[in-house]
Motif scaffolding. Sequence first.
Motif, mmCIF file in Angstrom:
data_model
loop_
_atom_site.group_PDB
_atom_site.id
_atom_site.type_symbol
_atom_site.label_atom_id
_atom_site.label_comp_id
_atom_site.label_asym_id
_atom_site.label_seq_id
_atom_site.Cartn_x
_atom_site.Cartn_y
_atom_site.Cartn_z
ATOM 1 N N UNK A 17 17.934 -13.945 30.665
ATOM 2 C CA UNK A 17 18.266 -15.341 30.373
ATOM 3 C C UNK A 17 18.838 -15.512 28.982
ATOM 4 N N UNK A 18 18.612 -14.542 28.117
ATOM 5 C CA UNK A 18 19.136 -14.594 26.750
ATOM 6 C C UNK A 18 20.479 -13.882 26.608
ATOM 7 N N UNK A 44 28.332 -25.585 30.582
ATOM 8 C CA UNK A 44 26.943 -25.395 30.180
ATOM 9 C C UNK A 44 26.047 -24.877 31.285
ATOM 10 N N UNK A 45 26.596 -24.723 32.500
ATOM 11 C CA UNK A 45 25.789 -24.189 33.603
ATOM 12 C C UNK A 45 25.383 -22.752 33.289
ATOM 13 N N UNK A 46 24.151 -22.417 33.640
ATOM 14 C CA UNK A 46 23.669 -21.040 33.449
ATOM 15 C C UNK A 46 22.655 -20.735 34.521
ATOM 16 N N UNK A 47 22.694 -19.501 35.045
ATOM 17 C CA UNK A 47 21.746 -19.108 36.082
ATOM 18 C C UNK A 47 21.433 -17.626 35.985
ATOM 19 N N UNK A 48 20.191 -17.287 36.304
ATOM 20 C CA UNK A 48 19.748 -15.906 36.490
ATOM 21 C C UNK A 48 18.816 -15.916 37.698
ATOM 22 N N UNK A 49 19.060 -15.023 38.654
ATOM 23 C CA UNK A 49 18.167 -14.963 39.795
ATOM 24 C C UNK A 49 18.673 -14.033 40.872
ATOM 25 N N UNK A 50 17.809 -13.697 41.823
ATOM 26 C CA UNK A 50 18.220 -12.826 42.927
ATOM 27 C C UNK A 50 19.124 -13.561 43.912
ATOM 28 N N UNK A 51 20.089 -12.835 44.452
ATOM 29 C CA UNK A 51 21.051 -13.405 45.389
ATOM 30 C C UNK A 51 20.441 -13.551 46.772
ATOM 31 N N UNK A 52 20.492 -14.768 47.301
ATOM 32 C CA UNK A 52 20.220 -15.014 48.711
ATOM 33 C C UNK A 52 21.591 -15.249 49.331
ATOM 34 N N UNK A 53 22.056 -14.300 50.131
ATOM 35 C CA UNK A 53 23.456 -14.316 50.554
ATOM 36 C C UNK A 53 23.661 -15.071 51.864
ATOM 37 N N UNK A 54 24.834 -15.704 51.937
ATOM 38 C CA UNK A 54 25.246 -16.460 53.115
ATOM 39 C C UNK A 54 26.685 -16.085 53.443
ATOM 40 N N UNK A 55 26.930 -15.695 54.682
ATOM 41 C CA UNK A 55 28.306 -15.535 55.171
ATOM 42 C C UNK A 55 28.568 -16.659 56.159
ATOM 43 N N UNK A 56 29.635 -17.406 55.938
ATOM 44 C CA UNK A 56 29.911 -18.541 56.805
ATOM 45 C C UNK A 56 31.404 -18.644 57.095
#
Length: 199
Positions: A17-18, A44-56
């Motif tokens: 996150x840093x 200013x958007x920021x994100x850290x996290x595991x990917x939950x994937x979607x194919x559509x």
Amino acid sequence: MTIRNTPLPEDLYRRLSDLPAPNVGDVLDRLYVLEAAVSAVWKGARVVGPAFTVMTAGGDNKYIHEAIDTAQPGDVLVIDGQAATHRALLGDLMARRAQARGLAGFVVDGAIRDAADLEELAFPTWARAVTPAGPYRNGPGHLQVPVSVGRVVVNPGDVIVGDDDGVAVIQRHRLEEIVAAAEEKAASEARARSQIAAL
């Protein structure tokens, strides 16, 4: 049965996150960074996290609705919308649902809408385009399968790091290695800034 992601270890989450996405991308040999067309919807958007994937299917969000109801708190929905930009795959109401469920953000290889509302919500979102045109809700689609987003293959559970500069993708088995290398890269750049300031 949908594969569940393993949450990030708290220490690695805090350290990531840093770190800026460019430092992470650099130590990934600049190979696992989404192309610039998939960019932050609001500054200013920021994100850290595991990917939950979607194919559509392009322009269809049936499986994104299912993903919002299925993903775990802290997950980032990474959506392969076939790079189609003729219809928005999500907007304000879906973001509110995702936020209420504790999801961390959206990365969309496709279009979104309600950009101002997403900024007001402070819900981190990256997308290829913004359009007022709404989606269909017919399918087909798949959850938690390998996807291609911004010309990068993302597997379920890979770690997403996004900020104003874009999105980097860390393969889960390399997480500790990449975090340590990115920290050294950030420290090296800080030393270079100090040297420049002293000129």
